[in-house]
Design an enzyme around this catalytic site. Structure first.
Site, short mmCIF file in Angstrom:
data_model
loop_
_atom_site.label_atom_id
_atom_site.label_comp_id
_atom_site.label_asym_id
_atom_site.label_seq_id
_atom_site.Cartn_x
_atom_site.Cartn_y
_atom_site.Cartn_z
CD GLU A 150 -1.10 0.15 3.52
OE1 GLU A 150 -1.75 -0.54 4.50
OE2 GLU A 150 -2.00 1.35 3.68
CD GLU B 285 -12.95 1.40 -0.26
OE1 GLU B 285 -13.20 0.95 0.87
OE2 GLU B 285 -12.26 2.59 -0.62
CG HIS C 234 -8.96 2.32 0.96
ND1 HIS C 234 -10.15 1.54 0.91
CD2 HIS C 234 -7.50 1.67 2.07
CE1 HIS C 234 -9.08 0.46 1.33
NE2 HIS C 234 -8.42 0.26 2.25
#
Lengths: 292, 394
Positions: A99, A210, A248
């Site tokens: 990430e 999302e 995110h």
């Protein structure tokens, strides 16, 4: 035969000598995944866990072991290069767990991959699992159970939540795919839904999205006219304030776009049963099945 | 990350993007000096805070407006005197307002036309896109809604970058006469270079102006930077102004936690961004209001969990805490130990609801049970949300 990965998948781990890479390579092996090689530049010749050869480059690993999937655990600043290296070596399935990769790096990777035969899953994702056969990623294996429900999601822990609800209600999963929470990623909700639709072992689908982007809306539009299988969904972030990035990099409502309300409306219009809360994901699918 | 207007002008200058001449000042004397050096009697003094709506804002000392025109250096000095050290309240700052620590003094220009020009990353094409309009100086969302035909969108190939012919096409679409075209093309090209080189996620110039003298200037530029790329831009990191940030968020960022402060009274500590958002949603569904978004991430250490917990407890508006963990990489016993450490260090002022599931869950539950902490345990996410809302309302 589920989708993307199964017993025949031959896994390479890029970054296998790192702490996280080593830990998860071991946990995938323990699950039964066929781990065949590792890569860490300048560490070629080492042996992981007494039996897995480590190579300097993906090119060598591919040539020596015939690996056809790679799991990437390389730090964010080098991860884009590692994806391109796997693609260049011809690895068919590249799963990037890392990430925090800069979005311009992913932009170049995506453009650079165009026309190749490789599929990228992620980055910033939990990975992919076909329960009982092959786990490539960081998900806790024991919550899964072989079965007929396909799960696709942008979020890791929310996927575990859905899987847990399914398994504890007696419903197993065909394959669970985490596509990752970044604004530019390799595989979309729609890509995975299309694969589930074509897969004989998948009978129903849970789609978890999302706020941010339009991936869920695109999947909904396709499902409305093409999908033969019942679908339930959940969208996280209904209460997120606009203009703030919710963890995110891709989870942001800006300029009135990417709202949970807009996504839920698109999903419902496509006949998808939308869960009212994250506790309702498996039950939403059961309601959808009862309606079918 | 956001930056101040004066910092944006520095960046524009560095990349050869023409804008109005000006300089920053932190004292009235400095403001006078900057104003004098500009050698003009058309000046504007602007309060430097990150929030928008400065012109229509008001200071807590009664002074109206954070943006003022003036004619002389001594007037600029007086205006700076009224603003510096004072708290400016705008529709974006909330009632508490922001303290003005710097003012920008620049030349005010005579505007012939106002345009809009932005570069951002388009998720649909996975590449940069330019959004431009002949309708500048106004809210671009409402232009897009009411007159969508006045919005120009130009996709840029990620590997080729912005090509010269595209800048010419844009200039013409924006109605630039041949005489202004070269200036405009150069501005577009340099701004694109700035966007790519600095890892921006958005650059918005509103307005882009053509002055009565025929100059093309980026009069106001707003930048957003990709936080994931800041590691390779120490020069951008240096622009960070923590005075402009929520102190809770500053504290969290020191411990590498992903935290966003909200206005409710139920604090949440969750692992994973998706589950953290979903936890906020279910709290709201059951009638509660979340005080924050907090993702402790997958690889959090015991120390990070302890730090996270301390931030939650320190927030005076928090009336109850919900811990919702689905351990994957994150092990439940690590979370449990972090909570125990934090509570031992600071006492537990409010009810605490804990829901643990996943990796090492038995070890985690055992640790919490043996700790003797007065916590409320929950069986699943729904049970947890109901219990924490009941703890606040009941």
């Amino acid at each position: 035969m589920a989708i993307l990965v199964d017993k025949t998948t031959r896994l390479l781990v890029q970054g296998i000598t790192g702490k996280a890479g080593g830990f998860h390579a071991r946990s995938c092996m323990e699950y039964g995944t066929n781990l065949v090689a590792g890569v860490t530049p300048a560490r070629g010749g080492e042996v992981f866990e007494g039996k897995i050869p480590v190579f300097d480059t993906v090119h060598e690993a591919r040539k020596e072991t015939g690996c056809n999937a790679s799991m990437i655990f390389v730090p964010a600043e080098f991860a884009a290069d590692s994806i391109l290296e796997a693609v260049d070596a011809g690895v068919e399935l590249v799963i990037c767990i890392t990430e925090g990769i800069p979005v311009l790096d992913m932009m170049r990777v995506k453009a650079g991959m165009a026309g190749s035969n490789s599929r990228l899953i992620g980055p910033n994702c939990p990975g992919i699992i076909t329960p009982g056969e092959c786990k490539i990623g960081i998900m806790p294996g024991y919550i899964h159970k072989p079965g007929k429900v396909g799960v696709v999601s942008r979020s890791g822990t929310l996927t575990y939540e859905a899987v847990w609800q399914l398994s504890s209600r007696g419903h197993g999963q065909s394959t669970c795919v985490g596509i990752g929470g970044d604004p530019i990623n390799g595989t979309s909700h729609l890509d995975v839904v299309q694969m589930f639709n074509a897969d004989e072992d998948t009978e129903a689908i849970i789609l978890i999205g999302e706020i941010g982007g339009t991936g869920e809306e695109e999947a909904a539009a396709w499902i409305a006219s093409h999908c033969k299988k019942p679908v339930a969904a959940f969208i996280a972030g209904a209460t997120a304030p606009p203009g703030r990035r919710m963890g995110h990099a891709g989870a942001i409502v800006s300029g009135g776009k990417g709202t949970a309300a807009g996504k839920i409306e698109a999903l419902q219009a496509a006949g998808i049963e939308v869960a009212t809360t994250p506790a309702d994901m498996a039950d939403a699918l059961l309601r959808r099945l009862a309606r079918a | 990350m956001n930056i101040h207007e004066y910092q944006a002008k520095e960046l524009l200058d560095k990349y050869g993007v023409p804008n109005s001449p000006g300089g920053v000042a932190s004292s009235p004397e400095e403001a006078e000096k900057v104003a004098r050096s500009l050698g003009t009697n058309n000046l504007v003094v602007k309060a430097q805070i990150h929030a928008g709506g400065r012109g229509k804002g008001s200071f807590k000392n009664g002074f109206q407006g954070g943006v003022h025109l003036c004619k002389t250096a001594s007037q600029a000095r007086d205006l700076a005197q009224q603003m510096l050290g004072q708290t400016l309240v705008t529709h974006q700052t909330g009632a508490e307002g922001r303290v003005v620590r710097k003012v920008l003094i620049s030349q005010s220009v005579e505007i012939a036309r106002e345009l809009y020009f932005a570069i951002l990353i388009d998720r649909a094409t996975s590449g940069p896109v330019i959004v431009a309009s002949t309708e500048g100086g106004v809210d671009i969302e409402s232009v897009a809604e009411h007159t969508p035909e006045r919005i120009i969108r130009m996709t840029i190939d990620p590997l080729l970058g912005l090509q010269p012919y595209q800048t010419r096409k844009l200039a013409k679409l924006l109605g630039m006469p041949s005489g202004e075209m070269r200036q405009a093309c150069k501005l577009f090209a340099n701004l694109y270079k700035l966007f790519i080189t600095s890892d921006c996620s958005m650059v918005e110039v509103n307005p882009l102006v053509v002055t009565k003298g025929g100059e093309v200037l980026a009069l106001d530029a707003k930048f957003n930077f990709d936080d994931n790329a800041l590691f390779r831009h120490p020069e951008i990191q240096a622009y960070r102004d923590i005075e402009e940030e929520d102190p809770r968020e500053v504290e969290a960022s020191k411990s590498n936690l992903s935290y966003i402060g909200l206005d409710g009274n139920i604090a949440c500590l969750v692992n994973g961004a998706g589950l953290a958002m979903a936890t906020m949603d279910i709290i709201k569904f059951h009638g509660g209001e979340p005080a924050n978004f907090l993702d402790v991430g997958g690889g959090a250490t015991e120390q990070q969990v302890t730090d996270a917990f301390k931030i939650l407890i320190a927030d005076k508006r928090v009336k109850a805490i919900l811990v919702n963990i689905f351990g994957g990489i994150m092990k439940c016993d690590i979370i449990a130990q972090g909570i125990i450490n934090a509570v031992k260090a600071v006492n537990l002022p409010v009810p605490l609801v804990v829901r643990l599931e996943g990796t090492n869950v038995e070890a985690g539950r055992k640790l919490l049970a043996e700790s003797g902490l007065p916590l409320i345990s929950a069986t699943d996410i729904d049970d947890a949300a109901r219990k924490v809302v009941a703890a606040v309302t009941g």
